[in-house]
Write a protein that holds these residues in place. Structure first.
Motif, PDB file in Angstrom:
ATOM      1  N   LEU A   1       0.854  -1.182   0.000  1.00  0.00           N
ATOM      2  CA  LEU A   1       0.000   0.000   0.000  1.00  0.00           C
ATOM      3  C   LEU A   1       0.891   1.233   0.000  1.00  0.00           C
ATOM      4  O   LEU A   1       1.752   1.386   0.874  1.00  0.00           O
ATOM      5  CB  LEU A   1      -0.894  -0.001   1.233  1.00  0.00           C
ATOM      6  CG  LEU A   1      -1.718   1.262   1.492  1.00  0.00           C
ATOM      7  CD1 LEU A   1      -2.670   1.538   0.341  1.00  0.00           C
ATOM      8  CD2 LEU A   1      -2.495   1.125   2.804  1.00  0.00           C
ATOM      9  N   LEU A   2       0.715   2.106  -0.972  1.00  0.00           N
ATOM     10  CA  LEU A   2       1.471   3.351  -1.068  1.00  0.00           C
ATOM     11  C   LEU A   2       0.599   4.521  -0.633  1.00  0.00           C
ATOM     12  O   LEU A   2      -0.547   4.645  -1.084  1.00  0.00           O
ATOM     13  CB  LEU A   2       1.943   3.582  -2.513  1.00  0.00           C
ATOM     14  CG  LEU A   2       2.948   2.579  -3.088  1.00  0.00           C
ATOM     15  CD1 LEU A   2       3.220   2.899  -4.557  1.00  0.00           C
ATOM     16  CD2 LEU A   2       4.247   2.598  -2.298  1.00  0.00           C
ATOM     17  N   CYS A   3       1.149   5.387   0.212  1.00  0.00           N
ATOM     18  CA  CYS A   3       0.390   6.534   0.739  1.00  0.00           C
ATOM     19  C   CYS A   3       1.133   7.831   0.395  1.00  0.00           C
ATOM     20  O   CYS A   3       2.275   8.026   0.821  1.00  0.00           O
ATOM     21  CB  CYS A   3       0.240   6.429   2.255  1.00  0.00           C
ATOM     22  SG  CYS A   3      -0.506   4.883   2.830  1.00  0.00           S
TER      23      CYS A   3
ATOM     24  N   TRP B   1      -8.285  14.552   8.946  1.00  0.00           N
ATOM     25  CA  TRP B   1      -7.358  13.427   8.937  1.00  0.00           C
ATOM     26  C   TRP B   1      -8.082  12.095   8.993  1.00  0.00           C
ATOM     27  O   TRP B   1      -7.612  11.097   8.427  1.00  0.00           O
ATOM     28  CB  TRP B   1      -6.328  13.561  10.056  1.00  0.00           C
ATOM     29  CG  TRP B   1      -6.803  13.239  11.463  1.00  0.00           C
ATOM     30  CD1 TRP B   1      -7.182  14.122  12.429  1.00  0.00           C
ATOM     31  CD2 TRP B   1      -6.890  11.935  12.063  1.00  0.00           C
ATOM     32  NE1 TRP B   1      -7.508  13.459  13.592  1.00  0.00           N
ATOM     33  CE2 TRP B   1      -7.338  12.122  13.404  1.00  0.00           C
ATOM     34  CE3 TRP B   1      -6.639  10.635  11.621  1.00  0.00           C
ATOM     35  CZ2 TRP B   1      -7.529  11.056  14.282  1.00  0.00           C
ATOM     36  CZ3 TRP B   1      -6.838   9.567  12.496  1.00  0.00           C
ATOM     37  CH2 TRP B   1      -7.282   9.785  13.810  1.00  0.00           C
ATOM     38  N   GLN B   2      -9.249  12.055   9.650  1.00  0.00           N
ATOM     39  CA  GLN B   2     -10.006  10.801   9.705  1.00  0.00           C
ATOM     40  C   GLN B   2     -10.431  10.347   8.310  1.00  0.00           C
ATOM     41  O   GLN B   2     -10.479   9.145   8.036  1.00  0.00           O
ATOM     42  CB  GLN B   2     -11.228  10.971  10.606  1.00  0.00           C
ATOM     43  CG  GLN B   2     -10.906  11.163  12.087  1.00  0.00           C
ATOM     44  CD  GLN B   2     -10.714  12.620  12.475  1.00  0.00           C
ATOM     45  OE1 GLN B   2     -10.497  13.494  11.619  1.00  0.00           O
ATOM     46  NE2 GLN B   2     -10.828  12.914  13.761  1.00  0.00           N
TER      47      GLN B   2
ATOM     48  N   THR C   1       0.876   5.784   7.346  1.00  0.00           N
ATOM     49  CA  THR C   1       1.464   4.446   7.384  1.00  0.00           C
ATOM     50  C   THR C   1       1.747   4.023   8.819  1.00  0.00           C
ATOM     51  O   THR C   1       1.464   2.886   9.222  1.00  0.00           O
ATOM     52  CB  THR C   1       2.752   4.428   6.544  1.00  0.00           C
ATOM     53  OG1 THR C   1       2.418   4.660   5.179  1.00  0.00           O
ATOM     54  CG2 THR C   1       3.484   3.114   6.671  1.00  0.00           C
ATOM     55  N   LEU C   2       2.302   4.918   9.601  1.00  0.00           N
ATOM     56  CA  LEU C   2       2.546   4.632  11.014  1.00  0.00           C
ATOM     57  C   LEU C   2       1.244   4.316  11.740  1.00  0.00           C
ATOM     58  O   LEU C   2       1.177   3.395  12.568  1.00  0.00           O
ATOM     59  CB  LEU C   2       3.248   5.816  11.684  1.00  0.00           C
ATOM     60  CG  LEU C   2       4.705   6.057  11.274  1.00  0.00           C
ATOM     61  CD1 LEU C   2       5.160   7.440  11.731  1.00  0.00           C
ATOM     62  CD2 LEU C   2       5.615   4.976  11.854  1.00  0.00           C
ATOM     63  N   ARG C   3       0.203   5.061  11.431  1.00  0.00           N
ATOM     64  CA  ARG C   3      -1.104   4.836  12.068  1.00  0.00           C
ATOM     65  C   ARG C   3      -1.653   3.454  11.707  1.00  0.00           C
ATOM     66  O   ARG C   3      -2.234   2.768  12.554  1.00  0.00           O
ATOM     67  CB  ARG C   3      -2.086   5.930  11.636  1.00  0.00           C
ATOM     68  CG  ARG C   3      -3.378   5.963  12.446  1.00  0.00           C
ATOM     69  CD  ARG C   3      -3.109   6.295  13.887  1.00  0.00           C
ATOM     70  NE  ARG C   3      -4.346   6.471  14.652  1.00  0.00           N
ATOM     71  CZ  ARG C   3      -4.395   6.528  15.979  1.00  0.00           C
ATOM     72  NH1 ARG C   3      -3.278   6.447  16.686  1.00  0.00           N
ATOM     73  NH2 ARG C   3      -5.542   6.685  16.616  1.00  0.00           N
ATOM     74  N   LEU C   4      -1.462   3.044  10.467  1.00  0.00           N
ATOM     75  CA  LEU C   4      -1.880   1.704  10.071  1.00  0.00           C
ATOM     76  C   LEU C   4      -1.137   0.647  10.886  1.00  0.00           C
ATOM     77  O   LEU C   4      -1.727  -0.335  11.356  1.00  0.00           O
ATOM     78  CB  LEU C   4      -1.621   1.486   8.587  1.00  0.00           C
ATOM     79  CG  LEU C   4      -2.544   2.189   7.606  1.00  0.00           C
ATOM     80  CD1 LEU C   4      -1.983   2.088   6.192  1.00  0.00           C
ATOM     81  CD2 LEU C   4      -3.956   1.603   7.653  1.00  0.00           C
TER      82      LEU C   4
ATOM     83  N   ARG D   1      -6.983   3.017   5.140  1.00  0.00           N
ATOM     84  CA  ARG D   1      -7.401   1.845   5.919  1.00  0.00           C
ATOM     85  C   ARG D   1      -8.242   0.905   5.057  1.00  0.00           C
ATOM     86  O   ARG D   1      -8.067  -0.323   5.101  1.00  0.00           O
ATOM     87  CB  ARG D   1      -8.195   2.293   7.148  1.00  0.00           C
ATOM     88  CG  ARG D   1      -8.552   1.173   8.108  1.00  0.00           C
ATOM     89  CD  ARG D   1      -9.336   1.716   9.294  1.00  0.00           C
ATOM     90  NE  ARG D   1      -9.496   0.711  10.330  1.00  0.00           N
ATOM     91  CZ  ARG D   1     -10.442  -0.225  10.323  1.00  0.00           C
ATOM     92  NH1 ARG D   1     -11.321  -0.268   9.330  1.00  0.00           N
ATOM     93  NH2 ARG D   1     -10.524  -1.113  11.299  1.00  0.00           N
ATOM     94  N   SER D   2      -9.133   1.468   4.275  1.00  0.00           N
ATOM     95  CA  SER D   2      -9.965   0.652   3.381  1.00  0.00           C
ATOM     96  C   SER D   2      -9.097  -0.078   2.361  1.00  0.00           C
ATOM     97  O   SER D   2      -9.334  -1.255   2.056  1.00  0.00           O
ATOM     98  CB  SER D   2     -10.996   1.527   2.671  1.00  0.00           C
ATOM     99  OG  SER D   2     -11.924   2.069   3.576  1.00  0.00           O
TER     100      SER D   2
END
Length: 256
Positions: free
Chosen positions: A21-23, A67-68, A100-103, A75-76
């Motif tokens: 997954l690329l963000c 941000w959400q 990415t850190l949050r994931l 996330r999806s």
């Protein structure tokens, strides 16, 4: 809302069990990740790079998001990759690194590893504390996009920074920074020695606070902030592929 040509989400279906997954970053677009995505796809990896809500249209649209919304989007995409691939990695640049850190914080070892390029979790700019107030008075300020050392390279990003969205990004930083200690996945982190957008001390803070025992920290000497489009991009691509291969092999060999 009309999407700027070149700013669209992109994906590749691979031939193996690895998904990446690329963000992309704040005010940026998936365009900054296309060369990386193409290189990953050439290795047979499944790749997803969503366009974050409010991005790739106009900066006023970004000011209507928070941000959400951005996190729900990545996330999806991660959940889709979990269904498709045995090993899922998350790669992010700038705010994409923050997401990415949050994931990694939410999903733990379901995310096999993280690769971060000039990630942000804080700033030394004192005016950020005033964003909740300023954003009510001033909708935007001049943008910081296109911080690239390589002559002729360009980033597809907004020319303005929408302040309500920026204030929300600062809230995301607080959440992610507070929970850095929960991260235990292997981490490959690149940071540019000269970065005019995200202070390099962000990378040092992340390395210091995460609980991962497998950390590779690489300094980029020839690139500015948007390193995936800069002189050091080939190294980022090559090292991240080697990282995925090594981590995936260790997961295969690990006892159940």
């Amino acid at each position: 809302m009309h999407v700027t040509p070149g700013a669209e989400s992109f994906s590749y279906t691979g031939s193996g069990n690895v998904g990446v997954l690329l963000c992309h970053g704040f005010t940026g677009t998936p365009a900054s990740m296309v060369p990386w995505g193409e290189r990953l796809a050439s290795e047979g990896f499944t790749v997803r790079c969503p366009r974050l809500p409010g991005h790739g249209t106009n900066w006023r649209e970004l000011n209507r998001t928070r941000w959400q919304d951005w996190y729900d989007c990545v996330r999806s995409a991660a959940l889709e990759l979990f269904d498709e691939c045995a090993d899922v990695f998350a790669f992010g640049q700038s705010m994409g690194g923050t997401l990415t850190l949050r994931l990694g914080q939410e999903f733990g070892d379901r995310i096999a590893g993280l690769t971060l390029v000039n990630p942000s979790v804080t700033t030394l700019r004192k005016e950020v504390a005033l964003l909740p107030l300023l954003s009510r008075l001033v909708p935007s300020v001049a943008g910081l996009g296109g911080d690239i050392a390589k002559q002729g390279a360009a980033e597809l990003s907004y020319p303005r920074v929408p302040l309500r969205a920026a204030a929300s990004l600062a809230q995301l930083w607080k959440h992610v920074q507070a929970d850095l200690g929960s991260l235990t996945q292997p981490v490959l982190l690149f940071h540019s020695l000269v970065d005019h957008v995200v202070e390099p001390m962000n990378s040092g803070l992340i390395v210091e606070r995460i609980s991962s025992t497998d950390i590779t920290h690489v300094m980029l000497r020839n690139s500015f902030h948007v390193a995936t489009l800069d002189h050091d991009a080939p190294r980022i691509f090559t090292d991240s592929i080697a990282f995925v291969t090594r981590v995936q092999q260790s997961r295969v060999e690990a006892p159940a």
